[in-house]
Scaffold this active site. Structure first.
Site: not given
Length: 478
Positions: A85, A157-158, A200, A265, A297
């Protein structure tokens, strides 16, 4: 050095263990074999957020001894990829990249970090989209572009996790993706895909996917369109099923995708300990036609209780029960068969044209006008970052782990070492079975409780034949 001299005498070639992969339509494909590639990965961020520290000049891929320890354990686990990350492009990553490459593992890398100015923010993204931020993301590309096991970059990421930021972030996220892809096009000798790792959150998941993977008319080669799309999903918990977990809805929603889709993940930890019963489904017939595997994860145990391995400050480690449970689930599957699947014949699915009709959630952005690069960015995209990081594979002389590692019962695992793979090989369950089972009570000659330059190397009788056959997956650093 004896081994190096022997290699020269035998005329052996030091070669990369992994074949750089390509994106062909909705699949990762090995261009040599024509086979699809399924990601069997683990999220790798030792030390959590503290594992990335600019002042201490450390990140997850900066300590060769730690990488050697973890690559050996991940090789035994059976994975073929790690997701990292937070990375500092100004550090040297040659040894760690070479170790994971030799172990047959690809790297999926995020170009952002949690620090201010090093990511696109969900709140007022236009304020964080500027040339200095982009320069750092390009520097990550420069630092990792020349490792053959660099599989992909995540541009975000998100960043979108609810309808409110779905109203403002999407155009800027596509802009960052475009800028990264243009930088790769101008400065990298091979295509390396750029994509997005989504939350998600079903209220925004498919709108996010549709916004990022659609074809924008007039966009040069659709440079703002993602090459890959991934999601962080925790909907399968405990002894669940394809339907109960709503994985069936995911497959339905992504059927006909024009880009590879996979889990960036997964691994719900409620209830605990985890049972990882989703593994058989992710790599089974219900999903592999649409999904390209997933990333568990996470590797290191942190306060959130998702870890497979407990790490200590002195470098010693202990496997948790979840590691052995996941290993057992992988062992049930035939990954040789799974990784030999061919893409379906026929016409490759085409991305839909970008249109407001693709967006179904009220309040989510349905305007596909993408911001132009900020002042100064186009010059960097054209000329490259300065100073320019670089990376190359190097020779690793000793594959023996220098730290003590215990199994979940507390017994020391003996003979722990990375097994360098043959040219173009990838890791899978059963590749590395040389380590002891952990039933002993002493460290043996190949592990110690603290790092030591004098740790006993594997003998030439074991290593030299494999190296002479081109199994050492590194390039000489002379």
């Amino acid at each position: 050095m004896f081994i190096h001299s022997a290699l020269l005498a035998l005329g052996a070639t030091l070669a990369a263990a992994v074949q750089p992969l390509e994106v062909q339509g909705a699949y990762f494909v090995n261009p040599k074999t024509g086979n699809r590639f399924q990601v069997v990965g683990v999220a790798y961020q030792p030390g959590g957020s503290a594992g990335y520290n600019e002042e201490k000049k450390v990140d997850p891929l900066s300590n060769p001894d730690i990488c050697l320890r973890d690559a050996a354990l991940l090789q035994i686990l059976g994975v073929n990829a790690i997701r990292v990350y937070n990375l500092n492009p100004n550090l040297n990553h040659d040894a760690c990249a070479s170790i994971f490459n030799a172990a047959g593992m690809y790297m999926i890398l995020d170009v952002n970090s949690p620090l201010v100015g090093e990511s696109l923010t969900s709140d007022k993204p236009w304020e964080s989209y500027y040339a200095a931020y982009l320069n750092r993301t390009f520097a990550v590309v420069e630092a990792f572009k020349d490792y053959p096991n660099t599989l992909a970059f995540f541009s975000g990421n998100e960043v979108i996790n609810e309808v409110s930021n779905g109203a403002t972030v999407p155009p800027y996220m596509r802009a960052v993706t475009r800028d990264l892809k243009n930088y790769v096009k101008n400065h990298v000798s091979r295509p390396i895909p750029v994509g997005y790792s989504a939350a998600d959150v079903r209220d925004v998941l498919f709108d996010t996917y549709n916004y990022f993977q659609c074809s924008l008319e007039g966009d040069d080669d659709n440079m703002s369109k993602v090459d890959i799309f991934a999601l962080n999903s925790y909907s399968w918990c405990g002894e669940s099923s394809f339907e109960t977990s709503t994985f069936d809805d995911l497959v339905s929603g992504f059927t006909g995708t024009s880009v590879p889709v996979f889990f960036s993940e997964y691994g719900c930890n409620t209830p605990s300990p985890r049972v990882f019963t989703e593994v058989g489904t992710i790599y089974g017939s219900q999903m592999t036609g649409v999904f390209s595997g997933g990333i568990v994860y996470e590797y290191t145990q942190e306060s959130n209780n998702y870890g497979l391995v407990e790490m200590n400050e002195d470098g010693t480690a202990k496997l948790r029960g979840d590691f052995e449970t996941l290993q057992a689930q992988y062992a049930k599957l035939n990954f040789t068969e799974i990784q030999s699947q061919k893409p379906p014949t026929g016409e490759t699915p085409k991305p839909p044209a970008c249109s407001p009709s693709l967006i179904t959630t009220k309040g989510f952005n349905n305007n596909f006008t993408i911001p132009v690069p900020p002042p100064g960015a186009e010059e960097i995209i054209k000329n490259g970052v300065s100073p320019k990081p670089s990376g190359k594979l190097i020779e690793i002389s000793d594959w023996t782990v220098k730290y003590e590692v215990r199994n979940s019962n507390g017994n020391v695992i003996t003979n722990l070492a990375v097994k360098p793979l043959a040219d173009d090989a990838i890791n899978e369950p059963g590749t590395n079975t040389e380590a002891g089972t952990g039933t002993g009570t002493s460290t043996g000659s190949s592990a110690s409780s603290t790092p030591s330059k004098d740790a006993a190397p594997r003998t030439g009788a074991v290593v030299l034949p494999a190296m002479a056959m081109g199994a050492l997956a590194v390039m000489a650093a002379i």
